[in-house]
Design an enzyme around this catalytic site. Sequence first.
Site, PDB file in Angstrom:
ATOM      1  N   TYR A  39      -5.780   3.438   0.591  1.00 11.22           N
ATOM      2  CA  TYR A  39      -6.990   3.133  -0.179  1.00 11.22           C
ATOM      3  C   TYR A  39      -6.885   3.611  -1.629  1.00 11.22           C
ATOM      4  CZ  TYR A  39      -9.267   2.044   4.282  1.00 11.22           C
ATOM      5  OH  TYR A  39      -9.600   1.505   5.499  1.00 11.22           O
ATOM      6  N   LYS A  92       2.394   5.311  12.308  1.00 12.60           N
ATOM      7  CA  LYS A  92       3.250   4.216  12.761  1.00 12.60           C
ATOM      8  C   LYS A  92       4.663   4.516  12.264  1.00 12.60           C
ATOM      9  CE  LYS A  92       2.126   0.281  13.825  1.00 12.60           C
ATOM     10  NZ  LYS A  92       2.357  -0.447  15.095  1.00 12.60           N
ATOM     11  N   ASP A 106      -1.401   2.278  17.054  1.00 12.26           N
ATOM     12  CA  ASP A 106      -1.875   1.134  17.857  1.00 12.26           C
ATOM     13  C   ASP A 106      -1.975   1.521  19.332  1.00 12.26           C
ATOM     14  OD1 ASP A 106       0.887   1.369  17.771  1.00 12.26           O
ATOM     15  OD2 ASP A 106       1.274  -0.772  17.957  1.00 12.26           O
ATOM     16  N   ASP A 127      -9.919   5.550   9.615  1.00 10.44           N
ATOM     17  CA  ASP A 127     -11.114   4.741   9.386  1.00 10.44           C
ATOM     18  C   ASP A 127     -11.418   3.930  10.650  1.00 10.44           C
ATOM     19  OD1 ASP A 127     -13.170   3.521   8.090  1.00 10.44           O
ATOM     20  OD2 ASP A 127     -11.961   2.450   6.622  1.00 10.44           O
ATOM     21  N   ASP A 133     -14.197   5.108  13.955  1.00  7.64           N
ATOM     22  CA  ASP A 133     -15.304   4.208  14.297  1.00  7.64           C
ATOM     23  C   ASP A 133     -15.227   3.801  15.771  1.00  7.64           C
ATOM     24  OD1 ASP A 133     -16.404   4.255  11.820  1.00  7.64           O
ATOM     25  OD2 ASP A 133     -16.348   2.092  11.499  1.00  7.64           O
TER      26      ASP A 133
END
Length: 367
Positions: free
Chosen positions: A142, A192, A224, A248, A252
């Site tokens: 980001y 990852k 993942d 992020d 959630d």
Amino acid sequence: MPNPSLLILAGDGIGPEVMAEVKRIIDWFGAKRGMHFDVTEDLVGGAAYDRHGTPLHDDTMARAQAVDAVLLGAVGGPKYDNLDFSVKPERGLLRLRKEMDLFANLRPAQCFDALSDFSSLKKEVVAGLDIMIVRELTSGVYFGEPRGIFQEGNERVGINTQRYTESEIDRVARAAFELAMRRNRKLCSMEKANVMESGILWREVVTRVGKDYPEVELSHMYADAGAMQLTRWPKQFDVIVTDNLFGDLLSDLAAMLTGSLGMLPSASLGAPMANGRPKALYEPVHGSAPDIAGQGKANPIACILSFAMALRYSFDMGDEADRLEKAVERVLADGVRTADLLGAEGVAPVSTTGMGDAILAALDASL
Ligand code: NAD
């Protein structure tokens, strides 16, 4: 010793409504437990824009830097939707996070037994769930450069860059290990490393930091696979540490395992100050909920649990944080519900103040 200091920024919409209940609880701790806080209040978001023409006045920023902890309600609302980007209410919150350098975002996912029917997962999968996700908040994709939309030949290309320095990984890993030490001494790091160099470095640095915390059982998982495991059997985890982007998504996902937005607290922590306490901002995950603002319908629990996190992580009052969390649990077990928590049970909802009353009564009963 001076009293611990707390800056309250109630903000917009339901922010002041839920914060009013937190203030009653702070008063309760003063009157009944002899725990006194130096509380100051100020404006943030649209409320600050209305007064000062900016969503966070410099004086407020300076105050936030000086106190032991900041407690924020929520910012934003339709009234401010057409403002210039630079003065939108959310910019006030972003400025706080940036200038306080709050690099570790703590998002608990906790399922109160009384609300286990609320989850989209089976009751046995979520009942008693209590995990914590630590998300890196100030770096990663980001923020990395280069970024932008560029012309390349006869088409455009959108670019964002995942970038992490060793020191950025080190400090968030330490925050997560410290947290694991206060909890069940189990930490899972997610990245990852199979396809990203930043993931390889992440895994290497977290492993290195882990040498300083031999009591903590450290594991690694591809993010993942982590998402799958979180929905399959979330109770296998205790503390999870991950980068900004994966955090992020995963925070959630984990939070919604447990039901309503009105229940979710959060903390954002930075580097230790001179007194050893980390810089800290506590806030509910929800926004200013303009659809119910001013109607006395808001659930104050997310904001109240954010204050419980402040007791635990900024003020070393873990026992009192437990007391407050147990009071919330008691009230829910007794069937007290704000409108957002109503299922098929057919009970009448209580107001924001009604929920505050019930929690104060449960606190009284805890003495
Ligand atoms: P929201 O979280 O405000 O509301 C989403 C839904 O959840 C609404 O239906 C709302 O009524 C409900 N809800 C939220 N909190 C609740 C509570 N405590 N009790 C009962 N119900 C609750 O998200 P949104 O509608 O997308 O955004 C509204 C405004 O809030 C926007 O201006 C947005 O930018 C802002 N926002 C601020 C923050 C923040 O301050 N940290 C976070 C998210 C959104």
